[in-house]
Motif scaffolding. Structure first.
Motif, PDB file in Angstrom:
ATOM      1  N   UNK A  94       2.258  -4.407   2.005  1.00 35.99           N
ATOM      2  CA  UNK A  94       2.080  -3.006   1.320  1.00 35.99           C
ATOM      3  C   UNK A  94       1.207  -3.117   0.066  1.00 35.99           C
ATOM      4  N   UNK A  95       1.461  -4.248  -0.633  1.00 35.39           N
ATOM      5  CA  UNK A  95       0.762  -4.280  -1.929  1.00 35.39           C
ATOM      6  C   UNK A  95      -0.812  -4.741  -1.641  1.00 35.39           C
ATOM      7  N   UNK A  96      -1.071  -5.416  -0.528  1.00 30.88           N
ATOM      8  CA  UNK A  96      -2.320  -5.604  -0.124  1.00 30.88           C
ATOM      9  C   UNK A  96      -2.956  -4.256   0.026  1.00 30.88           C
ATOM     10  N   UNK A  97      -2.347  -3.544   1.118  1.00 28.87           N
ATOM     11  CA  UNK A  97      -2.978  -2.071   1.333  1.00 28.87           C
ATOM     12  C   UNK A  97      -3.145  -1.261   0.090  1.00 28.87           C
ATOM     13  N   UNK A 102      -5.771   1.794   0.265  1.00 27.99           N
ATOM     14  CA  UNK A 102      -5.409   2.251   1.789  1.00 27.99           C
ATOM     15  C   UNK A 102      -4.036   2.992   1.512  1.00 27.99           C
ATOM     16  N   UNK A 103      -3.751   3.979   2.310  1.00 30.26           N
ATOM     17  CA  UNK A 103      -2.341   4.335   2.672  1.00 30.26           C
ATOM     18  C   UNK A 103      -1.374   3.362   2.726  1.00 30.26           C
ATOM     19  N   UNK A 104      -0.181   3.425   2.279  1.00 30.19           N
ATOM     20  CA  UNK A 104       0.953   2.394   2.360  1.00 30.19           C
ATOM     21  C   UNK A 104       2.314   2.911   2.686  1.00 30.19           C
ATOM     22  N   UNK A 107       7.956   4.102   1.980  1.00 27.77           N
ATOM     23  CA  UNK A 107       9.293   4.112   1.934  1.00 27.77           C
ATOM     24  C   UNK A 107      10.274   3.158   1.243  1.00 27.77           C
ATOM     25  N   UNK A 108       9.622   1.956   0.804  1.00 28.44           N
ATOM     26  CA  UNK A 108      10.161   0.836   0.246  1.00 28.44           C
ATOM     27  C   UNK A 108       9.704   1.286  -1.263  1.00 28.44           C
ATOM     28  N   UNK A 109      10.759   1.150  -2.154  1.00 27.05           N
ATOM     29  CA  UNK A 109      10.646   1.268  -3.422  1.00 27.05           C
ATOM     30  C   UNK A 109       9.920   0.153  -4.066  1.00 27.05           C
ATOM     31  N   UNK A 110       8.647   0.231  -4.543  1.00 28.62           N
ATOM     32  CA  UNK A 110       8.142  -0.983  -5.177  1.00 28.62           C
ATOM     33  C   UNK A 110       8.271  -0.891  -6.694  1.00 28.62           C
ATOM     34  N   UNK A 111       9.090  -0.217  -7.100  1.00 30.70           N
ATOM     35  CA  UNK A 111       9.394  -0.428  -8.703  1.00 30.70           C
ATOM     36  C   UNK A 111       8.177  -0.707  -9.647  1.00 30.70           C
ATOM     37  N   UNK A 112       8.231  -1.777 -10.316  1.00 29.40           N
ATOM     38  CA  UNK A 112       7.012  -2.064 -11.466  1.00 29.40           C
ATOM     39  C   UNK A 112       5.932  -2.374 -10.795  1.00 29.40           C
ATOM     40  N   UNK A 113       5.776  -2.651  -9.550  1.00 32.58           N
ATOM     41  CA  UNK A 113       4.796  -3.145  -8.736  1.00 32.58           C
ATOM     42  C   UNK A 113       3.657  -2.034  -8.652  1.00 32.58           C
TER      43      UNK A 113
END
Length: 143
Positions: A94-97, A102-104, A107-113
């Motif tokens: 997801x981070x790479x996308x 890109x769209x990622x 649904x997953x909370x990435x928080x500070x990322x």
């Protein structure tokens, strides 16, 4: 929230992780150690992780580099602690996308990322942001 306010907030989050890194150091007798560097700008990282029964029990990093690489390492170690290896690798994907614009999967909370999403506008800095993530992938895939 306006774009300028959001941009300012993201910069503050990045600088907070850079100046006050989470999980900085090393794990004695860590189950894996991965050394990586970015020769383009001189960033280097040593990631130690303790993975037991497929769960990242602990993750720490040491190294030196720009604010983006060190903040990203801090955020990544926070994000993967307590996660199973599969989830950690999914977060990396997801981070790479996100870094490639890109769209990622949101649904997953990435928080500070999420504060690092602006790096995608600066292709030369993407390697800085992904260094710790590549180290984590290498460590998990080699385990």
């Amino acid at each position: 929230m306006s774009f300028n306010n959001l941009d300012t907030l993201y910069r503050q989050v990045i600088m907070d992780h850079y100046k006050n890194p989470r999980n900085k150091g090393s794990i004695e007798n860590g189950s894996m150690t991965v050394d990586m560097n970015n020769p383009t700008c001189g960033d280097r990282i040593r990631l130690t992780m303790n993975v037991e029964n497929g769960i990242v029990q602990d993750a720490k990093f040491d190294g030196e580099g720009c604010s983006i690489s060190m903040a990203s390492a801090s955020m990544m170690t926070q994000a993967i602690k307590g996660k199973d290896s599969e989830t950690a690798l999914k977060l990396s994907s997801i981070f790479s996308d996100m870094m490639q614009g890109k769209d990622y999967d949101d649904d997953i909370d990435l928080g500070d990322i999420e504060a690092l999403q602006g790096v995608a506008k600066f292709p030369a800095r993407i390697k800085c942001a992904t260094l710790a993530w590549k180290a984590m992938e290498k460590g998990i895939n080699e385990a």
